[in-house]
Write a protein that holds these residues in place. Structure first.
Motif, PDB file in Angstrom:
ATOM      1  N   LEU A  60      48.689   0.966  71.183  1.00 13.97           N
ATOM      2  CA  LEU A  60      48.863   2.640  71.825  1.00 13.97           C
ATOM      3  C   LEU A  60      47.719   3.262  73.175  1.00 13.97           C
ATOM      4  N   PRO A  61      46.134   2.783  72.892  1.00 14.06           N
ATOM      5  CA  PRO A  61      44.703   2.867  73.294  1.00 14.06           C
ATOM      6  C   PRO A  61      45.147   1.915  74.413  1.00 14.06           C
ATOM      7  N   ARG A  69      43.507   1.292  65.613  1.00 12.14           N
ATOM      8  CA  ARG A  69      44.110   2.102  66.827  1.00 12.14           C
ATOM      9  C   ARG A  69      42.605   2.163  67.498  1.00 12.14           C
ATOM     10  N   LYS A 108      54.924  10.072  75.647  1.00 16.37           N
ATOM     11  CA  LYS A 108      54.037   8.881  74.456  1.00 16.37           C
ATOM     12  C   LYS A 108      54.236   9.861  73.326  1.00 16.37           C
ATOM     13  N   TRP A 135      64.258   7.085  63.403  1.00 19.21           N
ATOM     14  CA  TRP A 135      63.141   6.001  62.903  1.00 19.21           C
ATOM     15  C   TRP A 135      62.855   7.915  61.696  1.00 19.21           C
ATOM     16  N   ALA A 136      63.335   9.166  62.120  1.00 17.29           N
ATOM     17  CA  ALA A 136      63.131  10.035  61.462  1.00 17.29           C
ATOM     18  C   ALA A 136      63.732   9.763  59.919  1.00 17.29           C
ATOM     19  N   LYS A 180      56.951   0.115  59.905  1.00 15.81           N
ATOM     20  CA  LYS A 180      56.842   1.460  60.361  1.00 15.81           C
ATOM     21  C   LYS A 180      55.872   2.333  59.036  1.00 15.81           C
ATOM     22  N   LEU A 219      41.377   9.903  75.330  1.00 12.70           N
ATOM     23  CA  LEU A 219      41.103   8.256  76.465  1.00 12.70           C
ATOM     24  C   LEU A 219      40.846   8.730  78.248  1.00 12.70           C
ATOM     25  N   PHE A 233      40.382  10.101  62.805  1.00 14.35           N
ATOM     26  CA  PHE A 233      40.315  11.546  61.978  1.00 14.35           C
ATOM     27  C   PHE A 233      41.134  11.059  60.037  1.00 14.35           C
ATOM     28  N   ILE A 236      44.317  11.806  69.858  1.00 16.04           N
ATOM     29  CA  ILE A 236      43.746  10.873  70.287  1.00 16.04           C
ATOM     30  C   ILE A 236      44.115  10.207  72.170  1.00 16.04           C
ATOM     31  N   LEU A 237      44.984  10.466  72.157  1.00 18.59           N
ATOM     32  CA  LEU A 237      45.445  10.518  73.537  1.00 18.59           C
ATOM     33  C   LEU A 237      44.679  10.511  74.479  1.00 18.59           C
ATOM     34  N   ASN A 247      43.358  12.124  59.264  1.00 19.83           N
ATOM     35  CA  ASN A 247      45.077  12.250  59.393  1.00 19.83           C
ATOM     36  C   ASN A 247      44.883  11.129  60.184  1.00 19.83           C
ATOM     37  N   SER A 290      55.690   5.038  57.807  1.00 17.71           N
ATOM     38  CA  SER A 290      56.287   5.626  56.487  1.00 17.71           C
ATOM     39  C   SER A 290      56.567   4.372  55.534  1.00 17.71           C
ATOM     40  N   GLU A 315      47.965   0.605  76.432  1.00 17.64           N
ATOM     41  CA  GLU A 315      48.453   1.448  77.109  1.00 17.64           C
ATOM     42  C   GLU A 315      48.003   2.697  77.939  1.00 17.64           C
ATOM     43  N   GLU A 361      45.307  16.549  66.644  1.00 22.81           N
ATOM     44  CA  GLU A 361      44.583  15.020  66.640  1.00 22.81           C
ATOM     45  C   GLU A 361      45.892  13.981  67.458  1.00 22.81           C
ATOM     46  N   TYR A 362      46.852  14.855  67.241  1.00 16.95           N
ATOM     47  CA  TYR A 362      47.623  13.681  67.809  1.00 16.95           C
ATOM     48  C   TYR A 362      47.341  13.667  69.755  1.00 16.95           C
ATOM     49  N   ARG A 405      64.598   8.648  56.942  1.00 16.60           N
ATOM     50  CA  ARG A 405      64.361   7.898  54.837  1.00 16.60           C
ATOM     51  C   ARG A 405      65.033   7.392  54.774  1.00 16.60           C
ATOM     52  N   VAL A 452      47.667  10.352  61.600  1.00 16.98           N
ATOM     53  CA  VAL A 452      47.696  10.441  63.278  1.00 16.98           C
ATOM     54  C   VAL A 452      48.638   9.038  63.626  1.00 16.98           C
ATOM     55  N   LEU A 453      49.917   8.528  63.074  1.00 20.40           N
ATOM     56  CA  LEU A 453      50.175   7.768  62.973  1.00 20.40           C
ATOM     57  C   LEU A 453      51.724   7.527  63.951  1.00 20.40           C
ATOM     58  N   LEU A 454      51.921   6.862  65.155  1.00 23.47           N
ATOM     59  CA  LEU A 454      52.923   7.574  65.607  1.00 23.47           C
ATOM     60  C   LEU A 454      54.684   7.166  64.972  1.00 23.47           C
ATOM     61  N   GLU A 455      55.160   7.841  64.103  1.00 20.61           N
ATOM     62  CA  GLU A 455      56.340   7.216  62.889  1.00 20.61           C
ATOM     63  C   GLU A 455      56.935   6.196  63.028  1.00 20.61           C
ATOM     64  N   TRP A 456      57.630   6.448  64.758  1.00 16.74           N
ATOM     65  CA  TRP A 456      58.896   5.401  65.430  1.00 16.74           C
ATOM     66  C   TRP A 456      58.261   4.388  66.284  1.00 16.74           C
ATOM     67  N   ARG A 457      56.603   4.239  65.879  1.00 19.63           N
ATOM     68  CA  ARG A 457      56.142   2.608  66.460  1.00 19.63           C
ATOM     69  C   ARG A 457      56.090   2.286  65.131  1.00 19.63           C
TER      70      ARG A 457
END
Lengths: 260, 254
Positions: free
Chosen positions: A100-101, A150, B166, B248-249, A134, B156, A83, B152-153, A85, A136, A103, B148-149, B251, A87-92
């Motif tokens: 991810l896909p 991805r 996840k 991770w959040a 990361k 699939l 997209f 994407i899953l 955006n 960010s 998994e 969108e989050y 900064r 939309v990456l996961l910030e904690w990964r």
């Protein structure tokens, strides 16, 4: 493997407070196996609805969407999406994001094979050395590159790109077009690209479909006969300029600013 | 250098606060029964050290139990409201109304309902006062998840549970920990409300109450300080957990 996509007389409307809002009207499209189709059209004409239908996230009110001849009844593991955006996961980490896909779809690959696959793609888009960063810590363009990785890491048959380059600055965008070209040379998929950028559609696609204003129908399909080895310089060659002018004219008609 | 500063600055602030307090009492010439000063607290702690340990532990475990209950229930409620629009519309007014009721008024009701069951009563009040911020933050975290989050899953073929595990769950963790920090201090208020009101309820609240009955002001103030210390300790436990699970959040500055 890649699959041909076919839309047959697809009609769809959204239910709103003010009554049904028709977005697609008797839309028929064919996208041959391995082809790259760009869709352009006025804002809000139902382009994103098209992606959701092809991805199996929605069912059309009427008509059929087929992938490889079989009607789409729901989401399937053989689709990849990206997209505007990222939309990456910030904690990964970037590597984990790309994986991810794998998994989700149960690729049958071992953890090491999954990592190798993700690394291979990241190297291909120029993100070698950023695997453990990361999101960010990356620039917008780099994040979008990771998002592209991805979307194809699980070797989807169909790749759906919903304005993935729309939020990038002009130079970064051209870099990513080139990256997209490289990916396509390496990986096999049937691709639908939604875009507002006519140069993007001319540079990337085999054919560009111009949608009319809402409710959308395929107003015109323009074959982009520039060959698979086109370069950014080719965008300034007479044939490309001709195509751009033609597309622009069609958009004007779609917006109702010029008579057909 | 950095670690030293992290310890030295808050310590200096606490010392400055205690000095100002001491000075205030001294300058006004207030006697002990009007306002205790920090120098009175030491003797009070020494005099009642076993009670402080026993009751402090009681207050602490009741608070933690109430808090755990609040986490389980709050996260569950937040999930229901976060995923279902109808549930959100139905539950919000109810929840806000419940939260607006001063819990001090609920204390006698609960105390009568489960008469004599001090542990249960106290845990219930701690729970009731602290689950609200958790439920609200989790529900907001989930309902504001960009589509969108999910897509994407979902494209699939991932199940709702997989999407929750996840993406939705980890993405909501920073909000959850923010709410948990608020809930920690609220839970202490809840525990003490009940401990103060209930006869023979024990816990630090009860110690405060007996200080009040005996006009032992140094004891009352010592209890307040003990509560503050417990609150700070539990707060930093939450901060520690937040670093681990939602680091991770954060900064990096600069």
């Amino acid at each position: 493997m890649s699959l041909p996509i076919a839309l047959e007389h697809v009609t769809h409307a959204y239910a709103t407070a003010a009554g049904p809002l028709p977005v697609l009207d008797d839309l028929s499209l064919e996208m041959p196996e391995g082809s790259f189709t760009a869709v352009v059209g006025p804002s809000g004409c139902g382009k994103s609805t098209l992606t959701r239908l092809v991805a199996g996230l929605m069912k059309p009110d009427r008509g059929v969407v087929r992938l490889g001849g079989k009607p789409v009844t729901g989401p399937r593991k053989t689709v990849g999406m990206a997209f505007q955006n990222p939309v990456l996961l910030e904690w990964r980490t970037i590597l984990q994001n790309v994986m991810l896909p794998l998994e989700i779809v149960g690729s049958g690959l071992s953890k090491t094979q999954q990592q190798d696959r993700a690394r291979e793609l990241l190297a291909l888009v120029g993100l070698e050395g950023f695997e453990d960063k990361k999101p960010s810590e990356l620039s917008g363009g780099m994040r979008q590159r990771a998002s592209l990785c991805r979307s194809i890491v699980h070797r989807p048959e169909v790749l759906i790109l919903d304005e993935p380059f729309g939020a990038l600055d002009a130079f970064t965008r051209e870099d990513l077009w080139q990256t997209m070209h490289d990916l396509r040379a390496q990986e096999k998929f049937t691709c639908v690209l939604i875009t507002h950028d006519l140069r993007e559609s001319v540079f990337l696609s085999d054919r560009t479909v111009v949608f009319s204003a809402r409710p959308a129908r395929a107003q015109r399909t323009v074959e982009i006969d520039l060959g698979p080895d086109r370069t950014l310089e080719d965008l300034y060659a007479p044939r490309a300029v001709e195509l751009l002018a033609e597309l622009r004219r069609e958009i004007q008609i779609a917006q109702g600013r010029e008579a057909a | 250098m950095n670690t030293l500063r992290k310890i030295a600055v808050p310590t200096a602030a606490i010392v400055a606060f205690l000095l100002a307090w001491e000075l205030l009492v001294w300058a006004n010439g207030w006697p002990n029964y009007k306002m205790a000063s920090p120098s009175d607290l030491g003797p009070a702690f020494v005099k009642y050290k076993w009670l402080f340990l026993e009751y402090g532990w009681q207050t602490l475990w009741r608070t933690i139990a109430g808090l755990l209950l609040a986490v389980v229930f709050g996260v569950f409620l937040g999930m229901v409201m976060g995923f279902s629009r109808i549930a959100r519309e139905a539950l919000y007014p109810l929840l806000v109304g419940f939260n607006a009721i001063p819990k001090a008024t609920v204390v006698p009701v609960i105390a009568l309902l489960f008469i004599g069951q001090h542990d249960l009563n106290t845990i219930l009040i701690a729970f009731m006062i602290s689950f609200f911020p958790i439920a609200v933050s989790v529900s907001i975290g989930l309902s504001t998840l960009e589509p969108e989050y999910r897509d994407i899953l979902r494209s699939l073929g991932a199940s709702n549970f997989t999407i929750f595990r996840k993406i939705a769950l980890p993405k909501t963790l920073p909000e959850f920990f923010g709410a948990l920090k608020v809930a920690v201090t609220l839970a202490f208020i809840g525990t003490n409300l009940m401990e103060i009101v209930e006869p023979h309820g024990r816990g630090l609240g009860h110690l405060f109450d007996s200080g009040k009955i005996n006009a032992d002001y140094p004891l009352m103030f010592a209890v307040l300080i003990a509560l503050a210390v417990l609150g700070i300790a539990l707060f930093y436990v939450v901060v520690f957990l937040e670093r681990i699970f939602a680091g991770w959040a954060e900064r990096t500055p600069g």
